[in-house]
Design an enzyme around this catalytic site. Structure first.
Site, mmCIF file in Angstrom:
data_model
loop_
_atom_site.group_PDB
_atom_site.id
_atom_site.type_symbol
_atom_site.label_atom_id
_atom_site.label_comp_id
_atom_site.label_asym_id
_atom_site.label_seq_id
_atom_site.Cartn_x
_atom_site.Cartn_y
_atom_site.Cartn_z
ATOM 1 N N ARG A 201 47.809 54.627 50.710
ATOM 2 C CA ARG A 201 48.024 53.622 49.738
ATOM 3 C C ARG A 201 49.643 53.409 49.133
ATOM 4 O O ARG A 201 49.819 52.533 48.828
ATOM 5 C CB ARG A 201 47.087 53.930 48.651
ATOM 6 C CG ARG A 201 47.289 55.199 47.687
ATOM 7 C CD ARG A 201 45.870 55.780 47.003
ATOM 8 N NE ARG A 201 44.789 56.246 47.792
ATOM 9 C CZ ARG A 201 43.852 56.505 47.511
ATOM 10 N NH1 ARG A 201 43.663 56.546 46.064
ATOM 11 N NH2 ARG A 201 42.788 56.938 48.368
ATOM 12 N N LYS B 248 45.675 69.506 54.117
ATOM 13 C CA LYS B 248 44.607 69.426 54.511
ATOM 14 C C LYS B 248 44.090 70.565 55.085
ATOM 15 O O LYS B 248 44.887 71.472 55.483
ATOM 16 C CB LYS B 248 44.312 68.143 55.633
ATOM 17 C CG LYS B 248 44.368 66.831 55.376
ATOM 18 C CD LYS B 248 44.089 65.799 56.278
ATOM 19 C CE LYS B 248 44.475 64.649 55.927
ATOM 20 N NZ LYS B 248 43.240 64.022 54.926
HETATM 21 N N1 BES Z 1 44.014 59.589 56.478
HETATM 22 C C1 BES Z 1 43.085 60.133 55.239
HETATM 23 C C2 BES Z 1 41.939 59.549 55.197
HETATM 24 C C3 BES Z 1 40.758 60.037 56.638
HETATM 25 C C4 BES Z 1 39.847 60.783 56.418
HETATM 26 C C5 BES Z 1 40.927 59.088 57.669
HETATM 27 C C6 BES Z 1 39.239 61.093 57.530
HETATM 28 C C7 BES Z 1 40.249 59.321 58.768
HETATM 29 C C8 BES Z 1 39.272 60.365 58.396
HETATM 30 C C9 BES Z 1 43.713 59.861 53.822
HETATM 31 O O1 BES Z 1 45.238 59.767 53.916
HETATM 32 C C10 BES Z 1 43.435 60.858 52.965
HETATM 33 O O2 BES Z 1 43.632 61.889 53.181
HETATM 34 N N2 BES Z 1 42.669 60.475 51.773
HETATM 35 C C11 BES Z 1 42.175 61.192 50.786
HETATM 36 C C12 BES Z 1 42.236 60.565 49.412
HETATM 37 C C13 BES Z 1 41.972 61.290 48.473
HETATM 38 C C14 BES Z 1 43.059 62.438 48.353
HETATM 39 C C15 BES Z 1 41.840 60.681 47.339
HETATM 40 C C16 BES Z 1 40.550 61.602 51.455
HETATM 41 O O3 BES Z 1 39.754 60.747 51.718
HETATM 42 O O4 BES Z 1 40.257 62.627 50.992
HETATM 43 ZN ZN ZN Z 2 45.901 61.613 53.599
#
Ligand code: BES
Ligand code: ZN
Ligand code: ZN
Length: 517
Positions: free
Chosen positions: A368, A294
């Site tokens: 997931r 991230k």
């Molecule tokens: N934990 C994150 C989602 C999230 C984002 C929670 C902001 C709280 C606040 C999750 O694991 C994630 O990173 N999801 C990705 C999915 C994508 C790579 C398909 C996302 O939401 O960008």
């Molecule tokens: Zn994630």
């Protein structure tokens, strides 16, 4: 880690408000309480006249209070100054005007009122029941405001805060009264248990990831379950257990971390143990994104990626006190998602417990991968009549719904409607997103059976998350709650506005209590 919070005993960090809740009593009063601080809702008429909204209070008193407060120059918005009248104190609160549930309005009123009175020398707090709101919801809101996670401040600050809180009797006295409101002893107990669980859930959420790691999450869950006594059993599965179970999808997420994952299972006996409801939580104590790292800005928020798991543990606490009609099994997948030389790489193929292979195209779509194995495990181990998972699954849900409500997706419309009703009844806003059949092909893989992200640029990230999970629920009735927008820094009325919001605890408890089997 020598200078971290690693071995600080978790019980020492339990917020003061929990002890306060345990000691509070709620007396039913019929009249103004001498020396008490009365918190009451106000209605501002077209003629800008105030009316105290508490039908159980004598009309003469209400008129006098309204007049005294008007004389201070207060304009009827927010919280009034505190006025002293005939040996009692009054604070009026203008309830939020937006259209929302009575539960949320009640809690918001309590939150605002407590902010106004917590630094006064209150000896007796009196909740004046407004016409359409419940005093117990106002009490729950008061508890929200009294929560303070001082445990992570330096020792001096924390000790001082604790002393200060004690000097002011936990900021508010333990003796409470309600004017109006016909709640039962059982309802009062439920409000207290719920408020304690909410504070505990918030502590877990707000805790830094070097304190609440997956191993500690497991230890806390085991001790909480032990405290609950007979009828509650907890199993903490280790990495080796995950290997034995064949949870290759879950395991792939923790590969990059120095800390082992945990599979937390808590079984709570109900009235009829031949049927089971499963609550399943995403417990990522930190989500760095893995090799699909991230961006740095805001990454610290990813300590909140265990919010679903925390809410499940919070719900378990309440359900172990209030016997549900069915057995409830609470399952939390606790893990970190870190980059390292051992971490899962984009393009790696993993085998889930149900035998399906998954190409991990993006290691940041890890929630997931954890839930996939938990859902299958729950389905085959317990054949639940209902499975509900709760997860901070996608950033996309913030784009779709913002932070004032969470998303529900389901493979069965009746189940979705049941959860929407529970959400409405508990004041935990929920909005349904469809699992469009047209998008089903998006998670089908070329190299493996499934991809963990969509094949094309479909944008509907939250729905794709739901579609992926659906592959693992078999023929069970299932609902998925995506709470990435509401779990922390929530904008929903009647929730703590910064830090962990404990979203989902009330909703899941109610679903377990109200399910018809
Ligand atoms: N934990 C994150 C989602 C999230 C984002 C929670 C902001 C709280 C606040 C999750 O694991 C994630 O990173 N999801 C990705 C999915 C994508 C790579 C398909 C996302 O939401 O960008
Ligand atoms: Zn994630
Ligand atoms: Zn995540």
């Amino acid at each position: 880690m020598k200078f971290g919070f690693q071995r600080e005993p978790w019980r020492d960090l339990i917020p003061e408000v929990v002890g306060w809740i345990e000691k509070t009593t709620m007396n039913k009063a019929t009249d103004v309480v001498q020396g008490g601080h009365h918190i009451a809702a106000v209605v501002v008429g077209d003629d800008e006249q105030f009316e105290v909204d508490c039908p159980a209070m004598a009309e003469g008193v209400r008129k006098k209070v309204a007049k005294a407060i008007a004389a201070t120059g207060w304009k009827g918005a927010g919280v009034s100054p505190c006025v002293h009248l005939d040996g009692a104190n009054f604070v009026l609160i203008a309830p939020v005007k937006i259209k929302t549930t009575a539960q949320q309005k009640g809690r918001q009123l309590g939150q605002d009122a407590a902010k106004a009175v917590k630094d006064l020398r209150v000896e007796h707090l009196v909740i004046c029941k407004p016409k359409d709101l419940c005093p117990l919801k106002i009490y729950e809101g008061v508890c929200h405001t009294l929560y303070a996670a001082v445990g992570f401040k330096g020792k001096k600050v924390a000790d001082k805060a604790k002393e200060g809180a004690k000097a002011k009797a936990g900021a508010l006295p333990e003796k409470l009264s309600a004017i109006g409101g016909d709640f039962s002893a059982a309802e009062w107990t439920k409000a207290k248990e719920m408020s304690k669980a909410v504070a505990f859930t918030r502590l877990l959420q707000d805790a830094p990831a070097n304190w609440l790691d997956p191993v500690r999450f497991g230890e806390i869950a085991a001790e909480v379950s032990k405290d609950a006594g007979a009828g509650v059993r907890c199993k903490i599965g280790t990495k080796q257990d995950l290997v034995t179970l064949g949870m290759g999808s879950f395991l792939s997420v923790s590969e990059g971390s120095e800390i082992e994952p945990r599979l937390i299972t808590i079984e709570i006996d109900g009235v009829d143990n031949s049927r089971t409801v499963a609550l399943i939580g995403k417990g990522l104590t930190f989500d760095a994104g893995g090799i699909s790292l991230k961006p740095g800005a805001g990454m610290e928020e990813m300590k909140y990626d265990m919010s679903g798991g925390a809410a499940v543990l919070g719900a378990a606490m309440v359900l172990s006190k209030i016997k549900p009609p069915t057995r409830v099994v609470c399952i939390i997948g606790a893990s970190e998602n870190m980059p390292s030389g051992k971490a899962t790489k984009p393009g790696d193929v993993v085998v889930a417990m149900n035998g399906k292979t998954i190409e991990v195209q993006n290691t940041d779509a890890e929630g997931r991968l954890v839930l996939a194995d938990l859902l299958h495990y729950a389905a085959v181990t317990y054949s639940p009549v209902l499975m509900v998972d709760i997860a901070t699954l996608t950033g996309a849900v913030l784009m779709a719904l913002g932070s004032a409500g969470a998303a529900v997706m389901s493979n069965d419309q009746k189940t979705a409607e049941f959860l929407l009703k529970m959400a409405n009844d508990t004041g935990e806003p929920l909005w349904q997103l469809p699992l469009w059949p047209e998008l089903e092909k998006e998670t089908k893989g070329e190299t493996a059976d499934l991809n963990n992200i969509a094949k094309s640029n479909v944008k509907a990230g939250s729905i794709i998350g739901g579609m992926f999970l659906k592959e693992f629920v078999g023929d069970r009735h299932w609902a998925h709650l995506d709470v990435a927008g509401t779990a922390y820094n929530s904008k929903a009325t009647g929730f703590p506005s910064s830090g962990g919001a404990a979203y989902g605890v009330r909703l899941m408890v109610e679903a377990c209590l109200m399910i018809e089997v």
